[in-house]
Design a protein around this motif. Sequence first.
Motif, PDB file in Angstrom:
ATOM      1  N   GLY A   1       5.652  11.308  -0.069  1.00 39.77           N
ATOM      2  CA  GLY A   1       4.435  11.572  -0.834  1.00 39.77           C
ATOM      3  C   GLY A   1       3.620  10.312  -1.054  1.00 39.77           C
ATOM      4  O   GLY A   1       2.390  10.319  -0.913  1.00 39.77           O
ATOM      5  N   ARG A   2       4.302   9.203  -1.392  1.00 37.79           N
ATOM      6  CA  ARG A   2       3.584   7.931  -1.557  1.00 37.79           C
ATOM      7  C   ARG A   2       2.920   7.498  -0.253  1.00 37.79           C
ATOM      8  O   ARG A   2       1.776   7.073  -0.239  1.00 37.79           O
TER       9      ARG A   2
ATOM     10  N   LEU B   1       1.986   9.325   2.347  1.00 38.08           N
ATOM     11  CA  LEU B   1       0.868  10.205   2.693  1.00 38.08           C
ATOM     12  C   LEU B   1      -0.336   9.938   1.803  1.00 38.08           C
ATOM     13  O   LEU B   1      -1.474  10.063   2.237  1.00 38.08           O
ATOM     14  N   ALA B   2      -0.079   9.546   0.560  1.00 37.65           N
ATOM     15  CA  ALA B   2      -1.173   9.301  -0.376  1.00 37.65           C
ATOM     16  C   ALA B   2      -1.932   8.024  -0.063  1.00 37.65           C
ATOM     17  O   ALA B   2      -3.147   7.974  -0.198  1.00 37.65           O
ATOM     18  N   LYS B   3      -1.230   6.991   0.380  1.00 43.86           N
ATOM     19  CA  LYS B   3      -1.934   5.729   0.563  1.00 43.86           C
ATOM     20  C   LYS B   3      -1.834   5.128   1.954  1.00 43.86           C
ATOM     21  O   LYS B   3      -2.485   4.128   2.220  1.00 43.86           O
ATOM     22  N   GLY B   4      -1.062   5.694   2.870  1.00 45.60           N
ATOM     23  CA  GLY B   4      -1.010   5.222   4.244  1.00 45.60           C
ATOM     24  C   GLY B   4      -0.177   3.971   4.376  1.00 45.60           C
ATOM     25  O   GLY B   4       0.491   3.570   3.450  1.00 45.60           O
ATOM     26  N   PRO B   5      -0.148   3.322   5.505  1.00 42.80           N
ATOM     27  CA  PRO B   5      -0.820   3.716   6.744  1.00 42.80           C
ATOM     28  C   PRO B   5      -0.115   4.895   7.402  1.00 42.80           C
ATOM     29  O   PRO B   5       1.066   5.106   7.198  1.00 42.80           O
ATOM     30  N   LYS B   6      -0.862   5.631   8.170  1.00 42.49           N
ATOM     31  CA  LYS B   6      -0.315   6.785   8.849  1.00 42.49           C
ATOM     32  C   LYS B   6       0.309   6.347  10.185  1.00 42.49           C
ATOM     33  O   LYS B   6      -0.162   5.421  10.834  1.00 42.49           O
ATOM     34  N   LEU B   7       1.361   7.026  10.591  1.00 42.12           N
ATOM     35  CA  LEU B   7       2.039   6.716  11.841  1.00 42.12           C
ATOM     36  C   LEU B   7       1.085   6.798  13.021  1.00 42.12           C
ATOM     37  O   LEU B   7       1.107   5.970  13.918  1.00 42.12           O
ATOM     38  N   ARG B   8       0.200   7.771  12.988  1.00 36.23           N
ATOM     39  CA  ARG B   8      -0.717   7.944  14.114  1.00 36.23           C
ATOM     40  C   ARG B   8      -1.626   6.741  14.293  1.00 36.23           C
ATOM     41  O   ARG B   8      -2.123   6.499  15.376  1.00 36.23           O
ATOM     42  N   HIS B   9      -1.844   5.967  13.214  1.00 38.57           N
ATOM     43  CA  HIS B   9      -2.656   4.759  13.320  1.00 38.57           C
ATOM     44  C   HIS B   9      -1.831   3.587  13.828  1.00 38.57           C
ATOM     45  O   HIS B   9      -2.379   2.615  14.307  1.00 38.57           O
ATOM     46  N   GLU B  10      -0.508   3.684  13.669  1.00 33.92           N
ATOM     47  CA  GLU B  10       0.367   2.615  14.115  1.00 33.92           C
ATOM     48  C   GLU B  10       0.718   2.739  15.595  1.00 33.92           C
ATOM     49  O   GLU B  10       1.146   1.778  16.204  1.00 33.92           O
ATOM     50  N   ILE B  11       0.567   3.927  16.160  1.00 35.17           N
ATOM     51  CA  ILE B  11       0.918   4.164  17.558  1.00 35.17           C
ATOM     52  C   ILE B  11      -0.361   4.183  18.379  1.00 35.17           C
ATOM     53  O   ILE B  11      -1.277   4.945  18.110  1.00 35.17           O
ATOM     54  N   SER B  12      -0.414   3.357  19.379  1.00 40.42           N
ATOM     55  CA  SER B  12      -1.607   3.256  20.215  1.00 40.42           C
ATOM     56  C   SER B  12      -1.719   4.478  21.111  1.00 40.42           C
ATOM     57  O   SER B  12      -0.720   4.954  21.667  1.00 40.42           O
ATOM     58  N   GLU B  13      -2.937   4.964  21.272  1.00 43.52           N
ATOM     59  CA  GLU B  13      -3.154   6.133  22.126  1.00 43.52           C
ATOM     60  C   GLU B  13      -3.081   5.780  23.599  1.00 43.52           C
ATOM     61  O   GLU B  13      -2.924   6.641  24.450  1.00 43.52           O
ATOM     62  N   ASP B  14      -3.216   4.496  23.931  1.00 48.81           N
ATOM     63  CA  ASP B  14      -3.245   4.131  25.337  1.00 48.81           C
ATOM     64  C   ASP B  14      -1.913   3.585  25.830  1.00 48.81           C
ATOM     65  O   ASP B  14      -1.847   2.959  26.872  1.00 48.81           O
ATOM     66  N   VAL B  15      -0.825   3.815  25.094  1.00 42.89           N
ATOM     67  CA  VAL B  15       0.490   3.392  25.547  1.00 42.89           C
ATOM     68  C   VAL B  15       0.904   4.306  26.694  1.00 42.89           C
ATOM     69  O   VAL B  15       0.893   5.522  26.578  1.00 42.89           O
TER      70      VAL B  15
END
Length: 152
Positions: free
Chosen positions: A125-126, A128-142
Motif C-alpha cells: 500500500g505504501r 502504490l501510494a508513493k512509488g516508484p512503480k516497477l513499470r518505471h524501473e523496467i526499461s521498455e527497450d530491454v
Amino acid sequence: MTERTTSARKKKAQISVYLDPGVMAMLADYAARRDQPQSMIAEAAIASFLSPDAAERREAVIVKRLDQIDRRMTRLERDMGIAIESLAVFIKYWVATTPALPEPAAQAARAKAGERYDQFVTALGRRLAKGPKLRHEISEDVEPTLERKDDD
C-alpha cells in the motif's frame, strides 16, 4: 464607419432561434468569458457545424483518442505481462526452495505467515501510494535474452 464595413454588415441575414435555457446560459457565459457578442459565437458554431470538413475534424479527434487508448492498452498489456511473469518466477522459486515443515513447526509458520502477510499488504500500500512503480524501473527497450536452462 467605412463603406466596406457597412456593406459587409448589410449582407448578413438575421434569424430567430429558440434555445433551451441551459444552452442559452452556456452561450451567454461563453460569450461573456471571451468578451464577444453572442451572435458572433453562434455564427461561428453554426458555420463549424455545417462546414464540410467538420466531419473530418471530428474523425481526427476520434482517431487521436483511439490512438491514445491503443497506447494505454499496449502499456497495460506490457505491465500485466511483467506482473504475471514476476509472479510465475516467484512461485517457481518459492516451490523449489521451500522445504515442507513438520506439523508443530507448520502451525507456528502459519501464524507467522498471517503476520508477514499483513506487513506485506502494508508495504504494498505504501509503495502504490508513493512509488516508484516497477513499470518505471523496467526499461521498455530491454531486449529479451536467451532463456537459461534452469528457468524451465
